[in-house]
Design a protein around this motif. Structure first.
Motif, PDB file in Angstrom:
ATOM      1  N   LEU A 122     107.425 101.788  14.053  1.00 57.79           N
ATOM      2  CA  LEU A 122     106.717 102.096  12.690  1.00 57.79           C
ATOM      3  C   LEU A 122     105.532 101.432  12.742  1.00 57.79           C
ATOM      4  O   LEU A 122     104.690 101.683  11.692  1.00 57.79           O
ATOM      5  N   ARG A 123     105.479 100.195  13.562  1.00 58.85           N
ATOM      6  CA  ARG A 123     104.230  99.319  13.200  1.00 58.85           C
ATOM      7  C   ARG A 123     103.053  99.995  13.797  1.00 58.85           C
ATOM      8  O   ARG A 123     101.960 100.078  13.523  1.00 58.85           O
ATOM      9  N   GLU A 124     103.411 100.706  15.319  1.00 59.66           N
ATOM     10  CA  GLU A 124     102.360 101.319  15.973  1.00 59.66           C
ATOM     11  C   GLU A 124     102.147 102.886  15.538  1.00 59.66           C
ATOM     12  O   GLU A 124     101.122 103.383  15.935  1.00 59.66           O
ATOM     13  N   ASN A 125     103.071 103.755  15.044  1.00 59.13           N
ATOM     14  CA  ASN A 125     102.920 104.898  14.520  1.00 59.13           C
ATOM     15  C   ASN A 125     102.777 105.216  13.234  1.00 59.13           C
ATOM     16  O   ASN A 125     103.620 105.293  12.571  1.00 59.13           O
TER      17      ASN A 125
ATOM     18  N   ALA B  59     105.965 105.984  10.350  1.00 57.06           N
ATOM     19  CA  ALA B  59     105.975 105.039   9.155  1.00 57.06           C
ATOM     20  C   ALA B  59     105.828 105.790   7.810  1.00 57.06           C
ATOM     21  O   ALA B  59     106.464 105.681   6.663  1.00 57.06           O
ATOM     22  N   ASP B  60     104.838 106.909   7.696  1.00 55.27           N
ATOM     23  CA  ASP B  60     104.976 107.572   6.524  1.00 55.27           C
ATOM     24  C   ASP B  60     106.161 108.509   6.474  1.00 55.27           C
ATOM     25  O   ASP B  60     106.529 108.567   5.058  1.00 55.27           O
ATOM     26  N   LEU B  61     106.598 108.832   7.393  1.00 50.31           N
ATOM     27  CA  LEU B  61     107.998 109.916   7.369  1.00 50.31           C
ATOM     28  C   LEU B  61     109.169 108.686   6.772  1.00 50.31           C
ATOM     29  O   LEU B  61     110.181 109.312   5.893  1.00 50.31           O
ATOM     30  N   ARG B  62     109.313 107.540   7.264  1.00 49.09           N
ATOM     31  CA  ARG B  62     110.359 106.603   6.710  1.00 49.09           C
ATOM     32  C   ARG B  62     110.101 106.422   5.374  1.00 49.09           C
ATOM     33  O   ARG B  62     111.083 106.300   4.636  1.00 49.09           O
ATOM     34  N   GLN B  63     108.747 106.252   4.824  1.00 51.56           N
ATOM     35  CA  GLN B  63     108.720 106.022   3.351  1.00 51.56           C
ATOM     36  C   GLN B  63     109.207 107.397   2.709  1.00 51.56           C
ATOM     37  O   GLN B  63     109.712 107.164   1.609  1.00 51.56           O
TER      38      GLN B  63
ATOM     39  N   ASP C 236     119.969 115.938   2.958  1.00 51.30           N
ATOM     40  CA  ASP C 236     119.778 117.540   2.757  1.00 51.30           C
ATOM     41  C   ASP C 236     118.239 117.681   2.307  1.00 51.30           C
ATOM     42  O   ASP C 236     117.784 118.744   2.545  1.00 51.30           O
ATOM     43  N   ALA C 237     117.817 116.811   1.383  1.00 56.34           N
ATOM     44  CA  ALA C 237     116.303 117.047   0.852  1.00 56.34           C
ATOM     45  C   ALA C 237     115.471 116.835   1.908  1.00 56.34           C
ATOM     46  O   ALA C 237     114.278 117.193   1.528  1.00 56.34           O
ATOM     47  N   THR C 238     115.992 116.128   2.973  1.00 56.53           N
ATOM     48  CA  THR C 238     114.690 115.370   3.605  1.00 56.53           C
ATOM     49  C   THR C 238     115.154 115.654   5.276  1.00 56.53           C
ATOM     50  O   THR C 238     114.848 115.022   6.280  1.00 56.53           O
ATOM     51  N   ARG C 239     115.693 117.126   5.252  1.00 58.95           N
ATOM     52  CA  ARG C 239     116.121 117.150   6.662  1.00 58.95           C
ATOM     53  C   ARG C 239     115.068 117.442   7.765  1.00 58.95           C
ATOM     54  O   ARG C 239     115.084 116.810   8.919  1.00 58.95           O
ATOM     55  N   ASN C 240     114.001 118.136   7.285  1.00 60.76           N
ATOM     56  CA  ASN C 240     112.942 118.227   8.288  1.00 60.76           C
ATOM     57  C   ASN C 240     112.137 116.958   8.575  1.00 60.76           C
ATOM     58  O   ASN C 240     111.666 116.599   9.868  1.00 60.76           O
ATOM     59  N   GLU C 241     112.187 116.268   7.700  1.00 61.21           N
ATOM     60  CA  GLU C 241     111.369 114.839   7.911  1.00 61.21           C
ATOM     61  C   GLU C 241     112.078 113.995   8.632  1.00 61.21           C
ATOM     62  O   GLU C 241     111.752 113.158   9.549  1.00 61.21           O
ATOM     63  N   ARG C 242     113.491 113.966   8.359  1.00 62.48           N
ATOM     64  CA  ARG C 242     114.482 113.099   9.392  1.00 62.48           C
ATOM     65  C   ARG C 242     114.376 113.663  10.911  1.00 62.48           C
ATOM     66  O   ARG C 242     114.404 113.008  11.738  1.00 62.48           O
TER      67      ARG C 242
END
Length: 264
Positions: free
Chosen positions: A148-151, A155-159, A167-173
């Motif tokens: 997360l520190r390097e990429n 990091a954005d996806l984690r936020q 179910d609402a964030t399946r693609n992001e996960r």
């Protein structure tokens, strides 16, 4: 087909069941090796380990009952324990678990006699040497923080997924998982190279194994002179110090040279 595979296949084709027992083969040693009386092998009841000699080599064998299939965890442990204890003292060519031939005569005629020179040469190659395995595994939280520190995308996806249902964030996960998996693979390549570099001065040969776990940082087999145990321990201690809190490093061995015995 390799001689070791031939021995394993023989379990299916031999008429051993007629006599009720067969010869289980653990590996090959020099003919002048002595087996301590009462040494037990695989099976239930466990057979006593003995030598079947021919020329300059001998097979480590024990009798097994053919109507009692092998495969219990205790059987595999007994197989490995015998080979590893043997390798700590003398050269040994380990066979894979489950190698069975009809009887002692078959061990000589089908295994030792036709492959005598091949086995004798291989024993010379591992004379005075034993195997260790160095395994490094990333600390889950530490490697995640590092990624997360390097990429920035990770990091954005984690936020984005924080506090939201799956179910609402399946693609992001899924995308975050792909980034983490790919980044670990890249880091594993770099860290495995670091292990090889650290060990190269104290080892005769090195073999990079396939990862045994998704968080493996390195999985390397090393063939080491028996007198250099302190040196490889010191090298692994240096890796442990360098990667403290990031990678858990384990040194396994001494053991039989499973990764350094040819199969052809």
């Amino acid at each position: 087909m390799s001689p070791r595979d031939r021995a394993a296949e023989a379990e299916e084709t031999s008429p051993a069941s007629v006599n009720g027992s067969a010869s289980y083969v653990y590996g090959i040693v020099p003919t002048d090796v002595e087996v301590e009386p009462g040494t037990e092998g695989v099976g239930q009841p466990a057979g006593e380990v003995r030598l079947v000699p021919f020329g300059q080599i001998a097979a480590l064998v024990s009798d097994v009952e053919v109507d009692r299939p092998l495969g219990r965890p205790k059987d595999l442990q007994a197989h490995q324990r015998l080979l590893d204890q043997t390798a700590a003292e003398v050269p040994v060519l380990p066979f894979r678990f489950g190698a069975v031939l009809t009887d002692s005569d078959a061990v000589v005629e089908e295994l030792l006699k036709p492959y005598h020179d091949q086995f004798a040469d291989a024993l010379q190659e591992v004379e005075g040497r034993t195997q260790y395995v160095v395994n490094g595994r990333y600390d889950e939280q530490a490697i995640l923080r590092e990624i997360l520190r390097e990429n920035g995308e990770a990091a954005d996806l984690r936020q984005q997924i924080a506090g939201l249902p799956e179910d609402a964030t399946r693609n992001e996960r899924m995308r975050l998982g792909e980034i983490i998996e790919g980044t670990i693979a890249d880091k594993r390549e770099v860290d495995t190279a670091a292990v090889v570099d650290e060990l190269s001065d104290v080892c005769e040969q090195l073999v990079v194994r396939e990862p045994a776990h998704e968080r493996d940082a390195a999985h390397v087999a090393a063939l080491v002179e028996r007198g250099k145990k302190a040196e490889i321990e010191q090298a692994v201690d240096e890796l442990t110090r360098r990667w403290s809190g990031r990678v858990e490093v384990r040194l396994l061995g001494p053991m039989a040279p499973y990764d350094f015995v040819g199969t052809s």
